[in-house]
Design a protein around this motif. Sequence first.
Motif, PDB file in Angstrom:
ATOM      1  N   THR A 137       4.815  -8.254  -4.176  1.00  0.00           N
ATOM      2  CA  THR A 137       4.289  -6.923  -4.465  1.00  0.00           C
ATOM      3  C   THR A 137       5.187  -6.114  -5.398  1.00  0.00           C
ATOM      4  N   HIS A 138       6.449  -6.505  -5.549  1.00  0.00           N
ATOM      5  CA  HIS A 138       7.394  -5.669  -6.286  1.00  0.00           C
ATOM      6  C   HIS A 138       7.980  -6.298  -7.538  1.00  0.00           C
ATOM      7  N   ASP A 139       7.868  -7.611  -7.697  1.00  0.00           N
ATOM      8  CA  ASP A 139       8.558  -8.274  -8.816  1.00  0.00           C
ATOM      9  C   ASP A 139       8.184  -7.684 -10.173  1.00  0.00           C
ATOM     10  N   GLN A 140       6.905  -7.451 -10.394  1.00  0.00           N
ATOM     11  CA  GLN A 140       6.481  -6.946 -11.702  1.00  0.00           C
ATOM     12  C   GLN A 140       7.022  -5.536 -11.946  1.00  0.00           C
ATOM     13  N   THR A 141       6.956  -4.689 -10.913  1.00  0.00           N
ATOM     14  CA  THR A 141       7.480  -3.328 -11.025  1.00  0.00           C
ATOM     15  C   THR A 141       8.975  -3.352 -11.288  1.00  0.00           C
ATOM     16  N   TRP A 142       9.687  -4.222 -10.547  1.00  0.00           N
ATOM     17  CA  TRP A 142      11.139  -4.309 -10.712  1.00  0.00           C
ATOM     18  C   TRP A 142      11.501  -4.786 -12.112  1.00  0.00           C
ATOM     19  N   ALA A 143      10.829  -5.822 -12.601  1.00  0.00           N
ATOM     20  CA  ALA A 143      11.171  -6.390 -13.905  1.00  0.00           C
ATOM     21  C   ALA A 143      10.979  -5.367 -15.023  1.00  0.00           C
ATOM     22  N   ALA A 144       9.889  -4.616 -14.965  1.00  0.00           N
ATOM     23  CA  ALA A 144       9.634  -3.603 -15.994  1.00  0.00           C
ATOM     24  C   ALA A 144      10.682  -2.489 -15.935  1.00  0.00           C
ATOM     25  N   PHE A 145      11.060  -2.087 -14.725  1.00  0.00           N
ATOM     26  CA  PHE A 145      12.052  -1.022 -14.589  1.00  0.00           C
ATOM     27  C   PHE A 145      13.434  -1.508 -15.033  1.00  0.00           C
ATOM     28  N   THR A 188       0.802  -1.228   0.000  1.00  0.00           N
ATOM     29  CA  THR A 188       0.000   0.000   0.000  1.00  0.00           C
ATOM     30  C   THR A 188       0.832   1.275   0.000  1.00  0.00           C
ATOM     31  N   PHE A 189       2.128   1.182   0.360  1.00  0.00           N
ATOM     32  CA  PHE A 189       2.954   2.382   0.371  1.00  0.00           C
ATOM     33  C   PHE A 189       4.278   2.205  -0.369  1.00  0.00           C
ATOM     34  N   VAL A 190       5.035   1.159  -0.057  1.00  0.00           N
ATOM     35  CA  VAL A 190       6.382   1.033  -0.623  1.00  0.00           C
ATOM     36  C   VAL A 190       6.321   0.844  -2.137  1.00  0.00           C
ATOM     37  N   GLN A 191       5.499  -0.095  -2.606  1.00  0.00           N
ATOM     38  CA  GLN A 191       5.414  -0.311  -4.056  1.00  0.00           C
ATOM     39  C   GLN A 191       4.879   0.926  -4.782  1.00  0.00           C
ATOM     40  N   PRO A 192       3.783   1.579  -4.303  1.00  0.00           N
ATOM     41  CA  PRO A 192       3.357   2.810  -4.987  1.00  0.00           C
ATOM     42  C   PRO A 192       4.419   3.904  -4.978  1.00  0.00           C
ATOM     43  N   THR A 193       5.222   3.960  -3.923  1.00  0.00           N
ATOM     44  CA  THR A 193       6.292   4.955  -3.886  1.00  0.00           C
ATOM     45  C   THR A 193       7.342   4.660  -4.948  1.00  0.00           C
ATOM     46  N   LEU A 226       8.342   7.037  -8.143  1.00  0.00           N
ATOM     47  CA  LEU A 226       9.726   7.417  -8.422  1.00  0.00           C
ATOM     48  C   LEU A 226      10.163   6.958  -9.814  1.00  0.00           C
ATOM     49  N   ILE A 227       9.741   5.771 -10.200  1.00  0.00           N
ATOM     50  CA  ILE A 227      10.088   5.257 -11.526  1.00  0.00           C
ATOM     51  C   ILE A 227       9.444   6.105 -12.614  1.00  0.00           C
ATOM     52  N   ASP A 228       8.199   6.492 -12.423  1.00  0.00           N
ATOM     53  CA  ASP A 228       7.561   7.392 -13.390  1.00  0.00           C
ATOM     54  C   ASP A 228       8.378   8.667 -13.561  1.00  0.00           C
ATOM     55  N   GLY A 229       8.877   9.195 -12.435  1.00  0.00           N
ATOM     56  CA  GLY A 229       9.700  10.397 -12.509  1.00  0.00           C
ATOM     57  C   GLY A 229      10.996  10.157 -13.253  1.00  0.00           C
ATOM     58  N   ALA A 230      11.623   9.008 -13.020  1.00  0.00           N
ATOM     59  CA  ALA A 230      12.875   8.694 -13.712  1.00  0.00           C
ATOM     60  C   ALA A 230      12.663   8.584 -15.214  1.00  0.00           C
ATOM     61  N   ARG A 231      11.581   7.944 -15.627  1.00  0.00           N
ATOM     62  CA  ARG A 231      11.295   7.822 -17.057  1.00  0.00           C
ATOM     63  C   ARG A 231      11.065   9.204 -17.683  1.00  0.00           C
ATOM     64  N   TYR A 232      10.310  10.040 -16.983  1.00  0.00           N
ATOM     65  CA  TYR A 232       9.999  11.363 -17.526  1.00  0.00           C
ATOM     66  C   TYR A 232      11.257  12.230 -17.612  1.00  0.00           C
ATOM     67  N   ALA A 233      12.150  12.091 -16.616  1.00  0.00           N
ATOM     68  CA  ALA A 233      13.330  12.954 -16.552  1.00  0.00           C
ATOM     69  C   ALA A 233      14.464  12.507 -17.474  1.00  0.00           C
ATOM     70  N   GLU A 234      14.418  11.275 -17.972  1.00  0.00           N
ATOM     71  CA  GLU A 234      15.558  10.719 -18.703  1.00  0.00           C
ATOM     72  C   GLU A 234      16.028  11.604 -19.865  1.00  0.00           C
ATOM     73  N   PRO A 235      15.163  12.031 -20.788  1.00  0.00           N
ATOM     74  CA  PRO A 235      15.678  12.880 -21.877  1.00  0.00           C
ATOM     75  C   PRO A 235      16.184  14.232 -21.389  1.00  0.00           C
ATOM     76  N   GLN A 236      15.562  14.767 -20.344  1.00  0.00           N
ATOM     77  CA  GLN A 236      16.043  16.039 -19.806  1.00  0.00           C
ATOM     78  C   GLN A 236      17.444  15.892 -19.232  1.00  0.00           C
ATOM     79  N   LEU A 237      17.679  14.793 -18.519  1.00  0.00           N
ATOM     80  CA  LEU A 237      18.998  14.581 -17.921  1.00  0.00           C
ATOM     81  C   LEU A 237      20.065  14.405 -18.986  1.00  0.00           C
ATOM     82  N   ARG A 238      19.727  13.737 -20.063  1.00  0.00           N
ATOM     83  CA  ARG A 238      20.710  13.595 -21.142  1.00  0.00           C
ATOM     84  C   ARG A 238      21.087  14.965 -21.707  1.00  0.00           C
ATOM     85  N   GLU A 239      20.110  15.851 -21.839  1.00  0.00           N
ATOM     86  CA  GLU A 239      20.386  17.205 -22.328  1.00  0.00           C
ATOM     87  C   GLU A 239      21.239  17.985 -21.320  1.00  0.00           C
TER      88      GLU A 239
END
Length: 438
Positions: free
Chosen positions: A187-195, A96-101, A105-118
Amino acid sequence: MTDALTVLFMPESAYGPTNQCIGLGKVLLDRGHRVVFAAERSWEARLSPFGFVEDLVDLAAPDPDAGEEAAGQFWIDFIKETAPEFAKPTVEQLATFVQPTYAALIDGARYAEPQLREIIARQRPDVVVEDNVVSFPALMTGDAAYVRIVSCNPLEVRGDDVAPVFSGYPADDRSGWADFLTEFDRTHDQTWAAFDAWCREQGAPALPRRDFVHTSTAANIYVYPRELDYTDARPLDPTWHRIDSSVRETEEQYVVPPGVAERPPGSGLVYLSLGSLGSADIGLMQRLVDLLGTTSHRVIVSMGPRADELRLAENMTGAATLPQTTLMPQVDLVITHGGNNTTTEAMHFGKPMILLPLFWDQYDNAQRVHELGYGVRLPTYSFADADLLGAVDRLLADTELRQRMAAVGAGIRARDGLHAGAGIIERVGLEHRARHGG
């Protein structure tokens, strides 16, 4: 200096990791290096006054209707909405908390990736320093050296003979460890594998199982006092460097107001802080304030981003934010959520603690301090009034503990983790430059 480096920091958008990087960055700046912060956008204009270059990122699409945000506002809102989950056992919080967190965070990393490269192409750093709990592949796939900082509890570096991270379980009782890890995997395997797959698509190495952030082959720095560490049960390889504390030197001197400094005989001066995120739980904060208001002790309250909703008692002073590193040496006791910054700073200044953990690694810090005798862990949402008030009186009256803590603090300060950490980053950058021809 002719060998000046460009060092780029990318901290997680909360006060703990960002302040940790500010402290290290200021030392590097004072040594003549150029320091860039690729922090999240809500830190705009809060880093440049220190002399840092701000080249900021968005972790989500900007809201055109939003006004000016507090630093780390995303997580303040997230914690406020999620606070009811913190009353659950840690094994139940995994879903209810750790996996959604992690997912956020992963959503943020994906969104920031092209900005960080720049940003990296624009700033051309010699070394990039990440203080986060998920990887940003851009930080480790460019030409710069990569340094990882762990400013959470070092159980984040897993091992068979230490309790699972986020569990808050005792070191001497393994009865719940296997069940906790089984639930973590469920609770985390699917999230981890996709990331993991996405990180590899960006050119990063595969992630170790259960880990959401890569270690560095050059240097990994973790912030934790030797007196609390787990290395006897979980040795680390030579790329890992402990710095016992990392107390920034950038805060103004705190002067205790006369009404609080002048206190009755036998009373103590208590510092109450649940951190910038924990203090978003206004109901818990007000309960603590009301209870401490019944004592003869004097209390300094870090009121947090919802300060205007708190009512302090007559024996108190406080503000939304306080210069913790200059305030803490003056108090006798710290009541804390167990965040890594506050825990390590309390040890640095030799202050006993009462710990009321809320989320993430705070349970691990609270348990470690408690089981080693440097403070008392209480159940944050179910303690009796007498439990808290009794712990306050007992710790303030324990002369032997306070002497022991003072000696521990003197040893930690002598080891000077702040400058040691900056030296590691500097060394990695200079060695990398020498190997790659300037």
